[in-house]
Design an enzyme around this catalytic site. Structure first.
Site, PDB file in Angstrom:
ATOM      1  N   HIS A 204       0.733  -1.113  -0.032  1.00 37.03           N
ATOM      2  CA  HIS A 204      -0.091   0.151  -0.072  1.00 37.03           C
ATOM      3  C   HIS A 204       0.780   1.150  -0.047  1.00 37.03           C
ATOM      4  O   HIS A 204       0.040   2.468   0.062  1.00 37.03           O
ATOM      5  CB  HIS A 204      -0.935  -0.032   0.992  1.00 37.03           C
ATOM      6  CG  HIS A 204      -0.246   0.305   2.620  1.00 37.03           C
ATOM      7  ND1 HIS A 204       0.455  -0.842   3.136  1.00 37.03           N
ATOM      8  CD2 HIS A 204      -0.266   1.357   3.225  1.00 37.03           C
ATOM      9  CE1 HIS A 204       0.956  -0.107   4.138  1.00 37.03           C
ATOM     10  NE2 HIS A 204       0.531   0.959   4.558  1.00 37.03           N
TER      11      HIS A 204
HETATM   12  C1  UD1 Z   1      -2.440   5.328   5.813  1.00 36.67           C
HETATM   13  C2  UD1 Z   1      -1.205   6.200   6.387  1.00 36.67           C
HETATM   14  C3  UD1 Z   1      -0.046   4.916   6.251  1.00 36.67           C
HETATM   15  C4  UD1 Z   1      -0.439   3.414   6.834  1.00 36.67           C
HETATM   16  C5  UD1 Z   1      -1.546   3.276   6.123  1.00 36.67           C
HETATM   17  C6  UD1 Z   1      -2.194   1.957   7.097  1.00 36.67           C
HETATM   18  C7  UD1 Z   1      -0.786   8.425   6.095  1.00 36.67           C
HETATM   19  C8  UD1 Z   1      -0.179   9.743   5.376  1.00 36.67           C
HETATM   20  N1  UD1 Z   1      -0.621   7.286   5.712  1.00 36.67           N
HETATM   21  O1  UD1 Z   1      -2.152   5.322   4.412  1.00 36.67           O
HETATM   22  O2  UD1 Z   1       1.182   5.419   6.749  1.00 36.67           O
HETATM   23  O3  UD1 Z   1       0.764   2.767   6.509  1.00 36.67           O
HETATM   24  O4  UD1 Z   1      -2.687   4.323   6.455  1.00 36.67           O
HETATM   25  O5  UD1 Z   1      -3.272   1.114   6.345  1.00 36.67           O
HETATM   26  O6  UD1 Z   1      -1.478   8.827   7.211  1.00 36.67           O
HETATM   27  N2  UD1 Z   1      -9.789   4.319   2.200  1.00 36.67           N
HETATM   28  C9  UD1 Z   1     -10.881   3.331   1.960  1.00 36.67           C
HETATM   29  N3  UD1 Z   1     -11.553   3.194   3.121  1.00 36.67           N
HETATM   30  C10 UD1 Z   1     -10.966   3.449   4.316  1.00 36.67           C
HETATM   31  C11 UD1 Z   1      -9.643   4.116   4.288  1.00 36.67           C
HETATM   32  C12 UD1 Z   1      -9.191   4.254   3.234  1.00 36.67           C
HETATM   33  O7  UD1 Z   1     -11.507   3.117   0.922  1.00 36.67           O
HETATM   34  O8  UD1 Z   1     -11.437   3.198   5.619  1.00 36.67           O
HETATM   35  C13 UD1 Z   1      -8.975   4.530   0.790  1.00 36.67           C
HETATM   36  C14 UD1 Z   1      -9.539   5.966   0.088  1.00 36.67           C
HETATM   37  O9  UD1 Z   1      -9.540   5.944  -1.132  1.00 36.67           O
HETATM   38  C15 UD1 Z   1      -8.327   6.618   0.733  1.00 36.67           C
HETATM   39  C16 UD1 Z   1      -7.012   5.860   0.492  1.00 36.67           C
HETATM   40  O10 UD1 Z   1      -7.644   4.493   0.916  1.00 36.67           O
HETATM   41  O11 UD1 Z   1      -8.128   7.904  -0.137  1.00 36.67           O
HETATM   42  C17 UD1 Z   1      -5.999   6.077   1.413  1.00 36.67           C
HETATM   43  O12 UD1 Z   1      -6.284   6.310   2.799  1.00 36.67           O
HETATM   44  P1  UD1 Z   1      -5.461   7.192   3.862  1.00 36.67           P
HETATM   45  O13 UD1 Z   1      -5.930   6.873   5.195  1.00 36.67           O
HETATM   46  O14 UD1 Z   1      -5.410   8.497   3.368  1.00 36.67           O
HETATM   47  O15 UD1 Z   1      -4.011   6.597   3.503  1.00 36.67           O
HETATM   48  P2  UD1 Z   1      -3.403   5.094   3.483  1.00 36.67           P
HETATM   49  O16 UD1 Z   1      -2.975   4.788   2.061  1.00 36.67           O
HETATM   50  O17 UD1 Z   1      -4.654   4.267   4.108  1.00 36.67           O
HETATM   51  N1  UDP Z   2      -3.414  -5.866   8.719  1.00 34.97           N
HETATM   52  C1  UDP Z   2      -4.661  -6.512   8.704  1.00 34.97           C
HETATM   53  N2  UDP Z   2      -5.400  -6.870   7.628  1.00 34.97           N
HETATM   54  C2  UDP Z   2      -4.795  -6.609   6.282  1.00 34.97           C
HETATM   55  C3  UDP Z   2      -3.674  -6.040   6.148  1.00 34.97           C
HETATM   56  C4  UDP Z   2      -2.745  -5.751   7.487  1.00 34.97           C
HETATM   57  O1  UDP Z   2      -5.218  -6.660   9.868  1.00 34.97           O
HETATM   58  O2  UDP Z   2      -5.668  -6.978   5.360  1.00 34.97           O
HETATM   59  C5  UDP Z   2      -2.561  -5.490   9.851  1.00 34.97           C
HETATM   60  C6  UDP Z   2      -1.288  -5.912   9.928  1.00 34.97           C
HETATM   61  O3  UDP Z   2      -1.446  -7.201  10.859  1.00 34.97           O
HETATM   62  C7  UDP Z   2      -0.695  -4.854  10.850  1.00 34.97           C
HETATM   63  C8  UDP Z   2      -1.373  -3.660  10.566  1.00 34.97           C
HETATM   64  O4  UDP Z   2      -2.613  -4.088   9.962  1.00 34.97           O
HETATM   65  O5  UDP Z   2      -0.904  -4.840  12.077  1.00 34.97           O
HETATM   66  C9  UDP Z   2      -0.248  -2.686   9.559  1.00 34.97           C
HETATM   67  O6  UDP Z   2      -1.131  -1.875   8.871  1.00 34.97           O
HETATM   68  P1  UDP Z   2      -0.819  -1.451   7.398  1.00 34.97           P
HETATM   69  O7  UDP Z   2       0.214  -2.470   6.739  1.00 34.97           O
HETATM   70  O8  UDP Z   2      -1.906  -1.020   6.849  1.00 34.97           O
HETATM   71  O9  UDP Z   2       0.297  -0.373   7.932  1.00 34.97           O
HETATM   72  P2  UDP Z   2       1.624   0.181   8.286  1.00 34.97           P
HETATM   73  O10 UDP Z   2       1.952  -0.588   9.506  1.00 34.97           O
HETATM   74  O11 UDP Z   2       2.512   0.107   7.083  1.00 34.97           O
HETATM   75  O12 UDP Z   2       1.995   1.576   8.734  1.00 34.97           O
END
Ligand code: UD1
Ligand code: UDP
Length: 386
Positions: A204
């Site tokens: 991601h």
């Molecule tokens: C965010 C964090 C990242 C973390 C990740 C964990 C920042 C800058 N990034 O990235 O560090 O590793 O979360 O997963 O804070 N969306 C949905 N449903 C949701 C949430 C998001 O569809 O419940 C989609 C939306 O299209 C959104 C995109 O995911 O625009 C990105 O979501 P966002 O929270 O902005 O950043 P992540 O890529 O999830």
């Molecule tokens: N995770 C989860 N389901 C998924 C993918 C990730 O529960 O389908 C959990 C994973 O085990 C870890 C956390 O989400 O505990 C990590 O989140 P993510 O990879 O989204 O963010 P990051 O750690 O890179 O910020």
């Protein structure tokens, strides 16, 4: 103490699982505010259920947006809340936009900021998380670090040593609390796979998903992997695969929606190897004894590479496949990093017992009253209570 902890995104929820009960047991009044950065049931609710996390007292409905919109909206709503609630400190966790928003809003109100997972550095300013970590740490009055190296990073950035507490890795404590239950699930079977017979993948990070050639290279590596690849797709990645025209029509890739925490631990524990760009998954695979291949240029979780659990590869199909072959052949008896154990939340409570020294210049200045008055006068419209 009256403590409010900010959560917003998937990895935040997992970090507060062990924390909130420990704070309450120690007699603190500890509440959660959920910014709503992640809002889908499978990105949020499932973690509260799986980890038995108390309901957030406030839900701010920030949602998705550009970095400035998301961070700014969260800041505005948190400022309103903090001006009314006036906690003794605000706890922020990890490195997401909600972490940054919390640290900024609290610091401007002279509310001490406590950063859990302080000091991690990738030294890569193209990562939004690195910006968030740097700013949150500069604004924090107390730094709770997951590794010794994190403390050394903070010292190099002129953080006073007395503010740094090496509590260990709270993600590790969550794993230790839930791994036995998770292992009983054999969640891979509901995806048509057998324990030991697949590779688990997550992806991601913008450095991979926002570059069509890198995304295509990662998917090509999955297509040619020596074992089937189970790929629960993050909601930001799925539309980008379609937008960049990256085909997934191969029998070697098993696509899935994101899964809950316990299923994810089960899938990690039973995988032959993991390919990821996630921070949390690098740590969990290290705890669960499953070799990991991290598709990134660098990692702030360098300790996982040092102990032999993880290896870094660039987003090129040959390099990912070579990393995967090496991981599949590698021994699984690496040592667990120091203080990645079951008493991290207890160490947080001990650190708090020593008191919080206000940030320099904020001593004896509880709140800038003009700012607090202005914010609290608009607080009736939002934040919304959950
Ligand atoms: C965010 C964090 C990242 C973390 C990740 C964990 C920042 C800058 N990034 O990235 O560090 O590793 O979360 O997963 O804070 N969306 C949905 N449903 C949701 C949430 C998001 O569809 O419940 C989609 C939306 O299209 C959104 C995109 O995911 O625009 C990105 O979501 P966002 O929270 O902005 O950043 P992540 O890529 O999830
Ligand atoms: N995770 C989860 N389901 C998924 C993918 C990730 O529960 O389908 C959990 C994973 O085990 C870890 C956390 O989400 O505990 C990590 O989140 P993510 O990879 O989204 O963010 P990051 O750690 O890179 O910020």
């Amino acid at each position: 103490m009256r403590l409010i902890t900010v959560v917003g995104a998937r990895p935040n929820f997992i970090k507060v699982g062990p924390l909130i009960p420990a704070l309450r047991e120690a007699g603190h009044e500890a509440d959660l505010v959920h910014t709503g950065q992640h809002y889908d049931a499978i990105m949020s609710d499932v973690f509260f259920r799986d980890l038995a996390i108390p309901e957030p007292r406030w839900y701010l409905e920030v949602g998705s947006g550009t970095h400035a919109v998301q961070t700014g909206t969260a800041m505005m709503r948190l400022e309103e809340l903090l001006a009314v609630e006036r906690p003794d400190a605000l706890i922020v966790v990890g490195d997401v936009n909600s972490t940054l928003a919390g640290a900024l809003a609290a610091a401007k109100l002279h509310i001490p900021v406590i950063h859990l997972e302080a000091g991690l550095r990738s030294f890569d300013m193209s990562m939004p998380e690195e910006v968030n970590r740097l700013v949150a740490d500069q604004l924090s009055a107390m730094h709770l670090t997951p590794t010794r190296e994190a403390g050394e990073n903070l010292l190099r950035e002129n953080v006073e040593e007395s503010r740094i507490h090496f509590v260990g890795n709270i993600m590790a404590e969550s794993v230790l609390m839930h791994a036995a239950d998770a292992r009983l699930r054999a969640a891979c079977r509901s995806h048509g796979l057998e324990p030991g017979g697949y590779v688990l993948a997550t992806l991601h990070r913008p450095e991979n998903t926002d570059h069509p050639e890198r995304l295509a290279a990662v998917v090509a590596a999955f297509a040619h992997a020596p074992l089937p690849v189970l790929f629960p797709v993050h909601p930001r990645t799925r539309p980008l695969l379609a937008e960049h025209g990256v085909g997934l029509e191969t029998s070697n890739i098993h696509l899935a929606d994101p899964v809950g925490y316990l299923d994810m631990l089960s899938l990690q524990a039973d995988a032959a190897a993991i390919v990821t760009d996630s921070g949390g998954v690098q740590e969990e695979s290290c705890m669960l004894g499953t070799p990991c291949v991290t598709v990134r240029r660098n990692t702030e979780r360098a300790v996982t590479v040092e102990v032999g659990a993880n290896r870094l590869v660039p987003a090129e199909d040959d390099a990912i496949l070579a990393g995967l072959v090496e991981a599949l052949d590698s021994p699984r008896d690496w040592p667990r990093p120091d203080r990645w154990d079951a008493v991290v939340a207890t160490r947080v409570v001990e650190a708090l017992a020593g008191g919080i020294t206000p940030s320099n210049g904020c001593e004896g200045q509880a709140y800038p009253h003009g700012a607090a008055r202005a914010a609290s006068s608009t607080a009736s419209s939002s934040p919304s209570a959950s």
